[in-house]
Design a protein around this motif. Sequence first.
Motif, PDB file in Angstrom:
ATOM      1  N   LEU A  35       0.821  -1.210   0.000  1.00  0.00           N
ATOM      2  CA  LEU A  35       0.000   0.000   0.000  1.00  0.00           C
ATOM      3  C   LEU A  35       0.851   1.254   0.000  1.00  0.00           C
ATOM      4  N   SER A  36       0.370   2.263  -0.704  1.00  0.00           N
ATOM      5  CA  SER A  36       0.902   3.620  -0.543  1.00  0.00           C
ATOM      6  C   SER A  36      -0.069   4.392   0.343  1.00  0.00           C
ATOM      7  N   HIS A  37       0.421   5.477   0.953  1.00  0.00           N
ATOM      8  CA  HIS A  37      -0.382   6.235   1.915  1.00  0.00           C
ATOM      9  C   HIS A  37      -0.213   7.726   1.670  1.00  0.00           C
ATOM     10  N   ARG A  38      -1.316   8.439   1.698  1.00  0.00           N
ATOM     11  CA  ARG A  38      -1.314   9.905   1.656  1.00  0.00           C
ATOM     12  C   ARG A  38      -1.882  10.395   2.977  1.00  0.00           C
ATOM     13  N   VAL A  39      -1.083  11.154   3.728  1.00  0.00           N
ATOM     14  CA  VAL A  39      -1.456  11.552   5.084  1.00  0.00           C
ATOM     15  C   VAL A  39      -1.476  13.073   5.189  1.00  0.00           C
ATOM     16  N   PRO A  40      -2.628  13.696   5.486  1.00  0.00           N
ATOM     17  CA  PRO A  40      -2.676  15.153   5.678  1.00  0.00           C
ATOM     18  C   PRO A  40      -1.906  15.562   6.932  1.00  0.00           C
ATOM     19  N   VAL A  41      -1.013  16.552   6.796  1.00  0.00           N
ATOM     20  CA  VAL A  41      -0.225  17.018   7.947  1.00  0.00           C
ATOM     21  C   VAL A  41      -0.260  18.545   8.052  1.00  0.00           C
ATOM     22  N   LYS A  42      -1.252  19.167   7.420  1.00  0.00           N
ATOM     23  CA  LYS A  42      -1.344  20.622   7.408  1.00  0.00           C
ATOM     24  C   LYS A  42      -1.331  21.201   8.826  1.00  0.00           C
ATOM     25  N   ASP A  43      -1.993  20.544   9.753  1.00  0.00           N
ATOM     26  CA  ASP A  43      -2.143  21.107  11.093  1.00  0.00           C
ATOM     27  C   ASP A  43      -0.918  20.895  11.975  1.00  0.00           C
ATOM     28  N   THR A  44       0.007  20.048  11.578  1.00  0.00           N
ATOM     29  CA  THR A  44       1.148  19.737  12.453  1.00  0.00           C
ATOM     30  C   THR A  44       2.503  20.123  11.861  1.00  0.00           C
ATOM     31  N   ILE A  45       2.577  20.310  10.568  1.00  0.00           N
ATOM     32  CA  ILE A  45       3.867  20.583   9.941  1.00  0.00           C
ATOM     33  C   ILE A  45       4.247  22.039  10.148  1.00  0.00           C
ATOM     34  N   LYS A  46       5.577  22.303  10.163  1.00  0.00           N
ATOM     35  CA  LYS A  46       6.075  23.659  10.377  1.00  0.00           C
ATOM     36  C   LYS A  46       7.240  23.931   9.429  1.00  0.00           C
ATOM     37  N   ALA A  47       7.705  25.161   9.442  1.00  0.00           N
ATOM     38  CA  ALA A  47       8.741  25.551   8.496  1.00  0.00           C
ATOM     39  C   ALA A  47      10.093  24.933   8.838  1.00  0.00           C
ATOM     40  N   LYS A  48      10.452  24.900  10.122  1.00  0.00           N
ATOM     41  CA  LYS A  48      11.768  24.436  10.531  1.00  0.00           C
ATOM     42  C   LYS A  48      11.647  23.274  11.519  1.00  0.00           C
ATOM     43  N   GLY A  49      12.594  22.339  11.381  1.00  0.00           N
ATOM     44  CA  GLY A  49      12.777  21.320  12.401  1.00  0.00           C
ATOM     45  C   GLY A  49      11.696  20.263  12.496  1.00  0.00           C
ATOM     46  N   ASN A  50      11.050  19.936  11.383  1.00  0.00           N
ATOM     47  CA  ASN A  50      10.098  18.811  11.412  1.00  0.00           C
ATOM     48  C   ASN A  50      10.843  17.495  11.624  1.00  0.00           C
ATOM     49  N   GLU A  51      10.271  16.642  12.417  1.00  0.00           N
ATOM     50  CA  GLU A  51      10.844  15.320  12.658  1.00  0.00           C
ATOM     51  C   GLU A  51       9.894  14.251  12.140  1.00  0.00           C
ATOM     52  N   LEU A  52      10.475  13.286  11.459  1.00  0.00           N
ATOM     53  CA  LEU A  52       9.697  12.129  10.998  1.00  0.00           C
ATOM     54  C   LEU A  52      10.410  10.879  11.476  1.00  0.00           C
ATOM     55  N   GLU A  53       9.695  10.081  12.242  1.00  0.00           N
ATOM     56  CA  GLU A  53      10.271   8.858  12.797  1.00  0.00           C
ATOM     57  C   GLU A  53       9.380   7.681  12.414  1.00  0.00           C
ATOM     58  N   LEU A  54       9.963   6.698  11.775  1.00  0.00           N
ATOM     59  CA  LEU A  54       9.233   5.519  11.328  1.00  0.00           C
ATOM     60  C   LEU A  54       9.749   4.303  12.089  1.00  0.00           C
ATOM     61  N   ARG A  55       8.878   3.711  12.898  1.00  0.00           N
ATOM     62  CA  ARG A  55       9.266   2.537  13.671  1.00  0.00           C
ATOM     63  C   ARG A  55       8.706   1.286  12.986  1.00  0.00           C
ATOM     64  N   PHE A  56       9.613   0.396  12.629  1.00  0.00           N
ATOM     65  CA  PHE A  56       9.255  -0.847  11.956  1.00  0.00           C
ATOM     66  C   PHE A  56       9.363  -1.996  12.945  1.00  0.00           C
ATOM     67  N   ALA A  57       8.231  -2.603  13.240  1.00  0.00           N
ATOM     68  CA  ALA A  57       8.225  -3.767  14.127  1.00  0.00           C
ATOM     69  C   ALA A  57       8.697  -4.998  13.370  1.00  0.00           C
ATOM     70  N   SER A  58       9.190  -5.974  14.128  1.00  0.00           N
ATOM     71  CA  SER A  58       9.682  -7.222  13.551  1.00  0.00           C
ATOM     72  C   SER A  58       8.626  -7.869  12.663  1.00  0.00           C
ATOM     73  N   PRO A  59       8.917  -8.064  11.377  1.00  0.00           N
ATOM     74  CA  PRO A  59       7.928  -8.714  10.508  1.00  0.00           C
ATOM     75  C   PRO A  59       7.657 -10.159  10.924  1.00  0.00           C
ATOM     76  N   TRP A  60       8.661 -10.830  11.431  1.00  0.00           N
ATOM     77  CA  TRP A  60       8.461 -12.212  11.868  1.00  0.00           C
ATOM     78  C   TRP A  60       7.463 -12.276  13.019  1.00  0.00           C
ATOM     79  N   HIS A  61       7.688 -11.464  14.045  1.00  0.00           N
ATOM     80  CA  HIS A  61       6.836 -11.530  15.227  1.00  0.00           C
ATOM     81  C   HIS A  61       5.442 -10.969  14.950  1.00  0.00           C
TER      82      HIS A  61
END
Length: 855
Positions: free
Chosen positions: A115-141
């Motif tokens: 799947l691809s995903h389109r996520v609205p972030v208008k209310d949370t995004i800013k000009a400087k210092g945005n952080e994006l963190e993607l946590r990938f859980a174990s596919p096996w477990h």
Amino acid sequence: MTDPFAAVRSPLDQNWQFSQVSSQYWPDVKESWNPCKVPTSVHVELKKLGKIPDPFKDLNEWEVQWIQEGDWVFKTTFDVEESRLKRKNVDLLFEGLDTYCTNGKSVTTTENMFLSHRVPVKDTIKAKGNELELRFASPWHEARLAEENNGGPMPLWMAASNRLYSRKAQYGWGWDWGPIMMTVGPWKDIYVESYDVRLGNVRIDTTLSGSQYDVASLKAQFEVHGFMKDEFTLGVTLKTAEGDVIKTVTDHKSSSGLEWKLKSGEVEGWYPRGYGDQALYSFDIELKDQKGAVVDALTKRVAFRSAKVVQEPLDGQDGTSFVFEVNGIRVFCGGSNWIPADSFLTEIEPGRFRRWVELLARGNQNMLRVWGGGVYEAEELYDACDEYGILVWQDFMFGCGLYPSYPQLNESIKSEAEQAVIRLRDHPSVVIFAGNNEDYQVAESLGFMDYNDNSGDYMNSKFPARHIYEVLLPEVVDRLSTIFYHRSSPYGGKDTRDPTVGDIHQWNVWHGTQEPWTNWDKLAGRFISEFGMQGYPNLRTVNEWSDDKSQLFPQSRVSVNHNKADGFERRLELYLMENFRHAFDMPSYVYYTQVMQAECLAAAYRLWRRNFKGRGKEYTSGALVWQINDCWPCVSWAIADYYLRPKPAFFAIARELKPYTVGIARKDIKKMKDKKTSAFFEIHQEIQLWGCNSTLKDIDVIVQLETFNLANGKGEKQSLNAKLASNASTEIWAGQVPGQSIRTNDAQTPEPIVVQARLYDPANLDTVVSRYSNWPEPWKYLTFPNPNLKVKVNGDQVELSCDKPIKGIVLDVEGDECEWSDQAVDLFPGDTQIVEAKGLKGREVITRYLGDGTA
């Protein structure tokens, strides 16, 4: 003019870093953050950092299994221009996350790699210092927990049962040609997109009709997303590939569909390779506001063709046809199955997909089946198929198992199918969607398939995925496209092995009853979408799988680990011992398995193409070899290895798929003196001769039939005139092998007579259009005379000639590789052959052939 506030998309591909992090299964992880690229996967980055060995070498596959059981985080920081934040919409686009991913700020959560995903972030995004963190859980477990919580293990062939509960590329769990490499990470691009209004999905349906298939139509439907205070208009233009305008409209309402009828001659049709040209057009769309400013634009590539699968009664045989018809032309589909080109998909460099398709075209192939245990492939693959006229058989991503079916999973699968169909439907090459690979066969093997149950209520049955294949997927395909849907591959008739209806997977050579390949004619079906024979890869590729040269012999631990097929040693030796006297050093084993594979597969195409006898007599309409490619350096059924090095089988198949071919079948016919005796009889050795013509015109040909007795050098010649019917096979001649004696007991051995047929165009008697040498089998019984092979090199050309017939010449060169035009060549006296060798540059050529003294 273009609005300065038009939609803007920019990639998030900078400042990424990753680390393993603590999880309930691995609580004491010491985080170690390292820079990385995106898209990527954990294995790829760890290898670059020198923290794991190369998983493709030695036994290193087993050194990296821990990766799939850990949790991993990828993170970045990024800025966005102030002007873009003023737009009505700002979205994050994730084109693919592999596989179980959450964001610390709940930007997105996914459990489906496809799947691809389109996520609205208008209310949370800013000009400087945005952080994006993607946590990938174990596919096996995660897959294991899904299995525990939704019914438990289900029956399957291949790998661990928890894979059935995971919408992740199934081959990563390990297959009978690939390693266990369960990748983790952002495997496709990530973007920030800002806009007020944008174009969404555009559906374009094109057709050709009329008695000459020269009347074209185009229908288009548009979606517009975003701030819709006012009505927007569209500028739409259809252009040739050279940019010439065919038709245009400047002020079409965005809320309305578009329908164009095109006059005869305004556009050309798209045809499969070998049956016509591949005319492609651009469909340019501009979204304009009330002032006429362009706020968004896109270009879709389109073609005009009519495609269907014809299933109708046949003349003189039971069942129905299964033949692909494009623009009124019924096509014999000679092609291959496709698996993912790498265990690490992000390492497939731009241009590699195209090189694979170019290889298919070089091999005279016209169909590629994208197999259901991999991924919906990159656009580059489908674009190249469009351009080269390679028809695409597209499986949905299910393979070799009884998949579960429950609401949460089905909802994800529905979204997956919708995205796949929407993305692929514009490609003229895509002519069929199939629900899965071999899942009905698994159900049949367990007695779980009830063909009398057509209730549509399957989710609580022993085969719950029938809901997916017979309810969910056909609805999506029919709603979103005009492409033919097939429940499974294989599927049809009283069961999936019924050779008279639908398609079959013919594995009774190699698997199953392990038939000799001389029985391919008895193992035919209406459409054979899988069959195969293993062969070793190029010796250069063998050398890649270990730096320890002591491991480079066929029975070493490393060599065995690079062949994942159960029982492969028994099966390889069965077919080798039945047919050859062979040596066992690595170069010899490479040679003999390659020649065996080439002979086996060429025989299948030769005998099955013979069954394509014209309209109403399409008894076999296609043969797709398993497989064209590999995902790592290994021994497999592939006809070209991981590095795109074609095996001799590739060239043997290419010869059988030329526009004009000639074939011979040899049979011993025992005729008893009467019904009372078992001791008195005659054995006649007979041959049948036929030709194939895939062009759309009948052609007059001359066939030179010539024999050579390996024992005494005697031979006979005869010339035959024949007319080869268009787009069909034609029987030319049948009779006793010239010079062969009639035997009266089994102690009498047949004369070792080689029979060659050469096909000439009467307008050019100096050029051999096609040739085939039929040798007495098995070759292990033959005593090969010294053929006096002559090899003459002239730049990038190799001229081959001989005094006596030669079987299975394979050419090589020291140092830099060449691109050969042919391999596994059979040579006959008086029939000089020229092999092109791009990159040879006059160097000495190394040859090997049966009976050359190296066995």
